[in-house]
Design an enzyme around this catalytic site. Structure first.
Site, PDB file in Angstrom:
ATOM      1  N   GLU A  94     -31.078   8.057  47.207  1.00 58.50           N
ATOM      2  CA  GLU A  94     -29.858   8.427  46.502  1.00 58.50           C
ATOM      3  C   GLU A  94     -30.137   9.502  45.453  1.00 58.50           C
ATOM      4  O   GLU A  94     -31.164   9.490  44.777  1.00 58.50           O
ATOM      5  CB  GLU A  94     -29.215   7.184  45.880  1.00 58.50           C
ATOM      6  CG  GLU A  94     -28.720   6.236  46.966  1.00 58.50           C
ATOM      7  CD  GLU A  94     -27.981   5.013  46.461  1.00 58.50           C
ATOM      8  OE1 GLU A  94     -27.226   4.429  47.260  1.00 58.50           O
ATOM      9  OE2 GLU A  94     -28.157   4.630  45.287  1.00 58.50           O
ATOM     10  N   CYS A 114     -39.501   2.091  45.512  1.00 58.65           N
ATOM     11  CA  CYS A 114     -40.403   2.255  44.373  1.00 58.65           C
ATOM     12  C   CYS A 114     -41.517   1.230  44.461  1.00 58.65           C
ATOM     13  O   CYS A 114     -41.278   0.057  44.751  1.00 58.65           O
ATOM     14  CB  CYS A 114     -39.652   2.095  43.055  1.00 58.65           C
ATOM     15  SG  CYS A 114     -40.685   2.479  41.617  1.00 58.65           S
ATOM     16  N   GLU A 169     -41.338   6.287  41.365  1.00 56.05           N
ATOM     17  CA  GLU A 169     -42.156   6.691  40.220  1.00 56.05           C
ATOM     18  C   GLU A 169     -42.807   8.029  40.563  1.00 56.05           C
ATOM     19  O   GLU A 169     -43.719   8.089  41.392  1.00 56.05           O
ATOM     20  CB  GLU A 169     -43.219   5.622  39.926  1.00 56.05           C
ATOM     21  CG  GLU A 169     -44.354   6.049  39.019  1.00 56.05           C
ATOM     22  CD  GLU A 169     -43.896   6.603  37.672  1.00 56.05           C
ATOM     23  OE1 GLU A 169     -44.184   7.791  37.404  1.00 56.05           O
ATOM     24  OE2 GLU A 169     -43.267   5.855  36.900  1.00 56.05           O
ATOM     25  N   SER A 222     -40.459   5.720  29.993  1.00 64.90           N
ATOM     26  CA  SER A 222     -39.742   4.449  30.070  1.00 64.90           C
ATOM     27  C   SER A 222     -40.529   3.391  29.301  1.00 64.90           C
ATOM     28  O   SER A 222     -41.490   2.828  29.827  1.00 64.90           O
ATOM     29  CB  SER A 222     -39.574   4.036  31.537  1.00 64.90           C
ATOM     30  OG  SER A 222     -38.782   4.983  32.225  1.00 64.90           O
ATOM     31  N   CYS A 344     -27.992   4.641  35.608  1.00 64.43           N
ATOM     32  CA  CYS A 344     -29.427   4.369  35.466  1.00 64.43           C
ATOM     33  C   CYS A 344     -29.758   2.950  35.916  1.00 64.43           C
ATOM     34  O   CYS A 344     -29.134   1.984  35.486  1.00 64.43           O
ATOM     35  CB  CYS A 344     -29.814   4.559  33.998  1.00 64.43           C
ATOM     36  SG  CYS A 344     -31.545   4.221  33.657  1.00 64.43           S
TER      37      CYS A 344
END
Length: 373
Positions: A94, A114, A169, A222, A344
């Site tokens: 996406e 991920c 990542e 993050s 997010c």
């Protein structure tokens, strides 16, 4: 069996010039070709009118320009558009387009799924299949630019900013992310300013050092917890690269970087009664005291089956005021596209999970259900 053609979207300028040298052509021809691809969105060699016919035929015989296709898209009430991008084998990643008054940002994915297991992120719950190739990364920008409309006469592109904050990542796919970002920054590529390309990472420290040696882009980190005990739960890669090690790596990166203007963006998702107390705000401010930064507080965006809730506005407000008392710049991110699961932490795509993460989770849930019954 015919030889597989070279996808030119996989080549940064250095690799493109090497290809043209192999064809017996001068380097400037590679620059011309890149301009056709990235400034004007052209994929048919016959349309490249300043390249001679013999070379166009050579290129057509050996090369192709193929970006992944848009399978579907959804448009939010706030103008955000979420694209499902087909990357083969029935899988989709996406990509999210976020228009604002002064910019147009594309949030790009770097992996199919991920490999990290952040407990508040929908992508992480889907598992992991593979890294995206260079052409699949830059192809997201190219394809969405086509959807929005390249300006054929002027070469003006409809996307001003790119954030590597989609699925995956990025630092676990450096071999493809670095050349992809080179193309984003290249004057003959997407020609974006290094301050308008942002990479977000959860903290793969050795790869962060490699990134800093290779190129200079804006960095977002993050953090999401003010101490190792909580971060081990929320962001499990912390067990391998704990906070102080991560922060040291961040400081090394920004010492080399012009794009960051001496400070990094800290991302902190606000989870109700998990990491959002005033005590934790004091702890976060103390943690960051030696690392120049601005703090981006992100209201949590729930997804089906999520174990967390979104912090109330009052808790977010109290948290931000504590940070500002320490002199930190604090921004509360405006949630965009949450009505289409484009905000997010909500990106999921369609993934053949090689880690079998969802299957394991369902099995654990079934075991718990049997025990309770």
């Amino acid at each position: 069996m015919s030889e597989k053609k070279i996808n030119l979207l996989d080549l940064d300028r250095k690799a493109m010039r090497a290809l043209f040298a192999d064809l017996g052509e001068k380097p400037f021809r590679a620059d011309q070709l890149m301009k056709w691809i990235y400034h004007f969105g052209v994929s048919d060699f016959e349309e490249m009118t300043n390249i001679n016919k013999v070379l166009r035929q050579k290129l057509a015989a050996r090369c192709e320009i193929v970006a992944p296709e848009i399978s579907s898209y959804q448009k939010s009430t706030d103008g955000t558009i979420k694209f499902a991008i087909h990357v083969g084998e029935g899988q989709e990643v996406e990509t999210v387009y976020i228009p604002e008054d002064d910019r147009a940002t594309l949030c790009v994915s770097s992996q199919v799924g991920c490999a990290l297991e952040c407990t508040f992120c929908s992508t992480a719950q889907q598992g992991f299949n593979r890294n995206l190739t260079v052409s699949e990364i830059v192809g997201q920008i190219w394809r969405v630019s086509h959807f929005l409309g390249f300006a054929k006469e002027t070469g003006e592109r409809p996307i001003t900013n790119v954030v590597m904050m989609g699925m995956g990542e990025p630092l676990l796919n450096l071999a493809n992310v670095i050349p992809a970002m080179d193309i984003m920054l290249d004057d003959f590529g997407f020609s974006l300013s290094k301050r308008r390309v942002t990479l977000s990472t959860s903290g793969v420290v050795p790869a962060l050092d490699k990134l800093g040696d290779a190129l200079d882009v804006a960095l977002a980190v993050s953090i999401h917890a003010p101490n190792d005990e909580l971060r081990d739960i929320l962001v499990p890669v912390n067990k391998k690269y704990p906070l102080q090690e991560f922060l040291a790596g961040i400081r090394r990166y920004i010492a080399k970087s012009n794009a960051n203007r001496g400070r990094v963006t800290v991302e902190y998702v606000m989870l109700d009664h998990i990491n959002d107390s005033t005590e934790q705000a004091h702890e976060l401010a103390q943690l960051m005291k030696d690392t120049p930064c601005k703090v981006n507080l992100i209201p949590f965006n729930p997804y089906p089956g999520s174990p967390y809730g979104r912090s109330s506005n009052s808790r977010i407000d109290r948290f931000s005021k504590v940070l500002m008392e320490y002199g930190l710049t604090v921004i509360v991110r405006k949630t965009r596209g949450d009505d289409i699961d484009a905000a997010c932490g909500q990106l999921a795509g369609d993934i053949r999970d090689r880690t079998k993460r969802l299957a394991k989770k369902r099995m654990q849930e079934n075991q718990i259900s049997v025990t309770m019954n």
